[in-house]
Scaffold this motif. Structure first.
Motif, PDB file in Angstrom:
ATOM      1  N   ARG A 246       0.838  -1.207   0.000  1.00 25.21           N
ATOM      2  CA  ARG A 246       0.000   0.000   0.000  1.00 25.21           C
ATOM      3  C   ARG A 246       0.872   1.255   0.000  1.00 25.21           C
ATOM      4  NH1 ARG A 246      -4.712  -2.311   4.021  1.00 25.21           N
ATOM      5  NH2 ARG A 246      -5.907  -3.342   2.380  1.00 25.21           N
ATOM      6  N   ASP A 251      -3.186  -1.238  -4.679  1.00 21.25           N
ATOM      7  CA  ASP A 251      -4.410  -1.628  -3.963  1.00 21.25           C
ATOM      8  C   ASP A 251      -4.253  -3.068  -3.515  1.00 21.25           C
ATOM      9  OD1 ASP A 251      -6.209   0.387  -3.693  1.00 21.25           O
ATOM     10  OD2 ASP A 251      -7.006   0.174  -5.722  1.00 21.25           O
ATOM     11  N   CYS A 252      -4.646  -3.342  -2.297  1.00 22.63           N
ATOM     12  CA  CYS A 252      -4.452  -4.684  -1.772  1.00 22.63           C
ATOM     13  C   CYS A 252      -5.604  -5.001  -0.826  1.00 22.63           C
ATOM     14  CB  CYS A 252      -3.119  -4.717  -1.040  1.00 22.63           C
ATOM     15  SG  CYS A 252      -2.696  -6.332  -0.441  1.00 22.63           S
ATOM     16  N   ARG A 300     -12.600  -2.056  -3.491  1.00 20.88           N
ATOM     17  CA  ARG A 300     -11.879  -0.783  -3.610  1.00 20.88           C
ATOM     18  C   ARG A 300     -12.749   0.384  -3.134  1.00 20.88           C
ATOM     19  NH1 ARG A 300      -9.790  -2.527  -8.580  1.00 20.88           N
ATOM     20  NH2 ARG A 300     -11.227  -1.227  -9.754  1.00 20.88           N
TER      21      ARG A 300
END
Lengths: 305, 280
Positions: A246, A251-252, A300
């Motif tokens: 991050r 994005d994770c 997200r």
């Protein structure tokens, strides 16, 4: 693409609780999914559009008609399939649906004919003379769809249409919804917390969270944000690895147990993940390229699911 | 052209009824559903037995000198409508208790109010359902008795002497119907159980009558009749039918009491008949 529903700075409050907070959005024509976790404000939005709930502030239009000034004209052009079970007591299916048709303005004979047609369409043709109170959960979902369709609306509001249905019934219901939207030329807004239902039936999605719009747009464009998605499982300090990713602007999201989905932009590749893992002292035990799904869009927009 | 009939979904291009008539759809469906019930038919038949007794009385008085003392008077019509109150009570419970309570139990209000009809139309439809049956056991037999009197007597003398009976019967029957129908609908909107609604309705009627009697004994004042719908209606009936004698409360006070009851019922209906119940 013209919009069928628009909300301009709409807020709804139940006591001290804000159900919708300053919501501004437009629903394009076609099939639009209204997605969000329970309590996100999806049902409140639909009930506000139907005129059941009066917003604290803001303006809403449905099919270019102002909700506050033309509620009856709007309701004659929309169909509503409520989330909860709902029927008129003591009626069989065909009487119930014909009655709903008459309430929506169809002449008596036309309403009866349409009732037979839509009951066949939703798969209740053989059970149409049974009392609705004897129906199973799946059949009750279908009859709610039938009563929403009987007067041939221009716009359908479907609130959690697959609630309580078995897998086969659910697939059949989704097939019906998809057919209505894509082959019958009807606009629909499908409210659901089930990602696969929205992904299968809708072209657009509006994601809600905590009474606000988290993201909105065509599903394909939201999914295809550039880059690739990898499923990754690591051994070691997972939290440090996620923080490092991050920190590097990736994005994770953790999806199940120790498996995470990592969005890698075009300018980087899988090797980059190995490099970060090595720097953080964790072992990559599983890495597989995946395709972006609506679940990723949702994650997200709203956070981990 | 395909030889097989298409059972898929088809768009509708036919006529649509104008707005504002949906109350009639609700009323017609409600009436049709009720008159199919055996217990409703039984109650309605029983409600016409007093009419038969009165018809025999009028026939006998018109044809046999020995029983001329049974000849109808304006008081007889007031008594007849007073006697029918027991059937107004029973019909209100049998037909009215479930009118909105059943819809609330089955979550039907959200179905109704998602259609192009207003809450006023919904309530009007339910009101007409109950009101029509109540009219059937009050106004209709009373007017038929008036017609029978003319037929059996072979003259219009009685009617021309008491022409006020036509508006009196109509007005008092209308008051009976409106008070009972509004009160019952308001109670029906408060619960999802028709049994509970029936108990509430009976309880309120009997409790207020008993309360009036108790307060009258304690305070030696009949002004408490205003809290009892049954006694208030009695005052109104005497006033409308020009019956002389002492009244528990003045006629205008009885009218105000009935007006307050109807207004309270409308207030409850306005609050409870909604597409969604918001609990904060």
């Amino acid at each position: 693409m013209p919009s069928v529903v628009s909300l301009d700075r709409v807020s709804v409050r139940y006591g001290r609780q804000w159900a919708l907070r300053d919501v501004t959005t437009e629903f394009p024509s076609g099939a639009v999914g209204l997605l969000g976790p329970n309590g996100a404000g999806k049902s409140t939005m639909i009930k506000s559009l139907l005129g059941f709930v009066q917003p604290t502030q803001g303006q809403m239009t449905v099919l270019d008609l102002d909700v506050r000034h033309s509620p009856l004209s709007i309701r004659s052009r929309i169909g509503y399939m409520p989330e909860n079970d709902g029927h008129i007591p003591g009626m069989n299916a065909v009487s119930f649906v014909a009655y709903c048709g008459q309430l929506a303005g169809l002449p008596r004979a036309d309403a009866m004919q349409r009732a037979h047609e839509v009951l066949y369409y939703v798969g209740l043709g053989e059970a149409r003379y049974r009392n609705v109170e004897t129906y199973s959960t799946g059949m009750k979902q279908r009859i709610k769809l039938a009563q929403a369709l009987v007067h041939d609306p221009d716009l359908l509001f479907l609130d959690e249409p697959t609630n309580g249905m078995d897998p086969k019934g659910r697939d059949e219901m989704l097939e019906l919804v998809r057919d209505i939207a894509h082959n019958k030329g009807m606009n629909l807004i499908l409210s659901s917390h089930l990602l696969p239902d929205v992904e299968y039936t809708c072209d657009h999605v509006i994601v809600m969270d905590k009474g606000q719009i988290a993201t909105a747009g065509p599903i394909e464009s939201l999914k295809g944000h550039g880059g690739r998605v990898y499923e990754v499982r690591v051994k070691g300090e997972c939290d440090t690895f996620v923080a490092a990713l991050r920190g590097a602007g990736l994005d994770c999201h953790t999806s199940e147990e120790d498996v995470m989905r990592v969005f890698v932009p075009d300018d980087r590749d899988a090797q980059y993940l190995f490099r970060v893992a090595a720097e953080q002292g964790v072992q990559v035990r599983h890495l597989r390229a995946s395709v972006p799904t609506l679940e990723d869009v949702f994650a997200r927009a709203v956070g981990d699911v | 052209m395909s030889p097989i009939h298409d059972q898929g979904y088809r768009r509708y291009g036919g006529r649509r009824e104008p707005e504002g008539r949906r109350w009639w759809v609700i009323a017609r469906a409600g009436l049709m559903a009720r008159i199919r019930e055996r217990r409703v038919i039984a109650v309605l038949l029983a409600a016409w037995l007093p009419f038969l007794v009165r018809a025999v009385q009028i026939y006998a008085s018109a044809n046999f000198q020995q029983v001329a003392f049974l000849a109808p008077t304006p008081e007889m019509f007031r008594e007849f409508l007073g006697q029918q109150e027991i059937f107004v009570f029973i019909v209100s419970i049998v037909i009215g208790a479930g009118l909105i309570a059943d819809d609330r139990r089955a979550n039907a209000l959200q179905i109704y109010l998602s259609k192009p009809l207003t809450r006023v139309e919904y309530i009007a439809g339910k009101l007409v359902t109950l009101g029509a049956v109540l009219t059937f056991v009050t106004w209709l037999p009373a007017m038929l008795l008036l017609i029978l009197q003319m037929l059996f007597a072979g003259s219009t003398k009685f009617l021309t002497e008491h022409l006020f009976l036509i508006p009196a019967i109509t007005l008092f029957a209308a008051v009976q119907v409106l008070v009972s129908a509004f009160a019952m609908l308001a109670l029906s909107s408060l619960s999802k159980s028709r049994r509970f609604v029936a108990m509430m309705y009976a309880g309120i009627l009997f409790f207020t009558a008993a309360m009036y009697q108790a307060l009258r004994q304690i305070t030696l004042s009949t002004a408490w009749a205003a809290i009892s719908p049954r006694d208030t209606m009695s005052v109104i009936a005497d006033g409308i039918f020009r019956i002389q004698g002492t009244r528990a409360i003045p006629f205008p006070a009885a009218v105000v009491a009935v007006g307050v009851l109807i207004a309270a019922s409308i207030w409850i209906l306005e609050r409870k008949v909604r597409g969604v119940e918001v609990v904060t």
